[in-house]
Design an enzyme around this catalytic site. Structure first.
Site, PDB file in Angstrom:
ATOM      1  N   SER A 169       0.881   0.400  -6.872  1.00  0.00           N
ATOM      2  CA  SER A 169       0.058   1.642  -6.641  1.00  0.00           C
ATOM      3  C   SER A 169       0.771   2.943  -6.861  1.00  0.00           C
ATOM      4  O   SER A 169       1.390   3.094  -8.039  1.00  0.00           O
ATOM      5  CB  SER A 169      -0.399   1.475  -5.245  1.00  0.00           C
ATOM      6  OG  SER A 169      -1.769   2.529  -5.129  1.00  0.00           O
ATOM      7  N   ASP A 264     -10.073  -4.485  -8.468  1.00  0.00           N
ATOM      8  CA  ASP A 264      -9.418  -3.381  -7.974  1.00  0.00           C
ATOM      9  C   ASP A 264     -10.054  -2.008  -8.877  1.00  0.00           C
ATOM     10  O   ASP A 264     -10.379  -2.300 -10.261  1.00  0.00           O
ATOM     11  CB  ASP A 264      -8.072  -3.258  -8.497  1.00  0.00           C
ATOM     12  CG  ASP A 264      -7.212  -2.146  -8.100  1.00  0.00           C
ATOM     13  OD1 ASP A 264      -7.769  -1.099  -7.604  1.00  0.00           O
ATOM     14  OD2 ASP A 264      -5.866  -2.070  -8.345  1.00  0.00           O
ATOM     15  N   HIS A 296      -7.164  -4.336  -4.916  1.00  0.00           N
ATOM     16  CA  HIS A 296      -5.905  -3.427  -4.826  1.00  0.00           C
ATOM     17  C   HIS A 296      -5.069  -4.000  -3.821  1.00  0.00           C
ATOM     18  O   HIS A 296      -5.277  -4.199  -2.588  1.00  0.00           O
ATOM     19  CB  HIS A 296      -6.277  -1.695  -4.608  1.00  0.00           C
ATOM     20  CG  HIS A 296      -5.405  -0.951  -4.864  1.00  0.00           C
ATOM     21  ND1 HIS A 296      -4.876  -0.803  -6.147  1.00  0.00           N
ATOM     22  CD2 HIS A 296      -4.624  -0.100  -4.423  1.00  0.00           C
ATOM     23  CE1 HIS A 296      -3.914   0.120  -6.288  1.00  0.00           C
ATOM     24  NE2 HIS A 296      -4.009   0.645  -4.862  1.00  0.00           N
TER      25      HIS A 296
END
Length: 322
Positions: A169, A264, A296
């Protein structure tokens, strides 16, 4: 009759639940990623960890992980993985249980030495501070290149011809920018082989793919970026949008792995990153691996599920690729 008088200290200015809240008096309340576990010798994987201070003035530190093989062999030097945790640049640390356990598993599977970086976080320390802290951490790690650094684990166990950057991320975003910075500033002798980017946080003002219909996720992605980097020019800032970076083709490393998850909201940016690299003139190879039916950073939320273990094996295989 009792009455409660509201004070400035309990009035919320920004509510980013379930992650954090910002109060009008400036106080930051982190809701997620606040747990921590000490370094240890993990009984299941045999991975040992320790904490080191990189810059006491800036509160920059790291957790180092070494696999069991380092205690049984004094000959084999291992790849180095410098890892940057996710959390929207605002939450989590290398010391949280989820990241500690993830690195234990990855280090054991890949047989690498890992330095998991603790950079300062927004909003108290807005971007680009996290990038600067991460760069300082990389320079500290590779300062052990000639075996004369302050940390013996790094002096004795690392093959500095096999250095990888990785992250998930926001941490994947950081890893990308650190590889770009190596191309412009260099690291001396150590060689950056590749990047392992898990669900990278990239964005842009023009929606692509499934972003067209995911309005709420678009709003959230853009709001988080502006919150973490208040001086940004917006969603086309090269810090968040690689398509706008004229230096993309100079990325350090010969190989890139991008891991994406089917559900995601950032998935399409991962695929687009592959396309951008291939068109940029960069001479390396980039691979995208998509795991179905997941969202995610699912591997942090469901660390023992089959797909989380599959992701770890994929990253480990990428690092050990001949």
């Amino acid at each position: 009759m009792d009455t409660k008088i509201s004070t400035l200290s309990d009035e919320v200015a920004h509510d980013y639940s379930p992650y954090l809240k910002i109060y009008k008096d400036g106080r930051v309340e982190r809701i997620a990623g606040i747990d921590s576990v000490p370094p240890s010798l993990d009984p299941r994987t045999g991975v040992e960890s320790k904490d080191v201070v990189i810059s006491p003035e800036k509160d920059v530190s790291a957790r180092i992980f070494i696999p069991k093989t380092t205690t049984t062999s004094t000959v084999q030097k291992l790849p180095l993985l410098v890892y940057f945790h996710g959390g929207a640049f605002c939450i989590e640390t290398p010391f949280s249980r989820s990241y500690h356990n993830f690195l234990n598993e990855l280090v054991a599977e890949a047989n690498v030495v890992a330095v998991s970086v603790h950079y300062r976080r927004a909003p108290e320390h807005p971007l680009p501070i996290a990038y600067e802290d991460s760069w300082e951490s990389i320079k500290w790690a590779v300062s052990h290149f000639e075996g004369k650094g302050p940390e013996e684990w790094l002096n004795s166990n690392v093959d500095y011809n096999k250095v990888f950057f990785g992250g998930d991320s926001a941490g994947a975003n950081i890893a990308h920018h650190m590889a770009l910075r190596v191309s412009s500033e260099g690291l001396g002798g150590p060689k950056i082989v590749g990047l392992a980017l898990i669900h990278p946080y990239f964005w842009g003002s023009e929606p692509i793919g499934s972003e067209e219909t995911r309005v709420e996720r678009r709003v959230m992605a853009e709001a988080i970026w502006r919150f973490a980097c208040p001086t940004t020019s917006g969603s086309d800032d090269p810090l968040i949008n690689p398509a706008k970076d004229p230096n993309l083709g100079k990325l350090s490393g010969d190989r890139v792995l991008v891991c994406v998850a089917e559900k995601d909201g950032l998935k399409d940016r991962g695929w687009y990153y592959q396309e951008l690299l291939e068109k940029s003139g960069w001479r390396g190879t980039v691979e995208v691996d998509e795991i179905k039916e997941e969202d995610h950073v699912f591997h942090m939320l469901k660390p023992t599920c089959d797909n989380a273990l599959l992701l770890i094996k994929k990253v480990a295989s990428f690092i050990n690729q001949a």
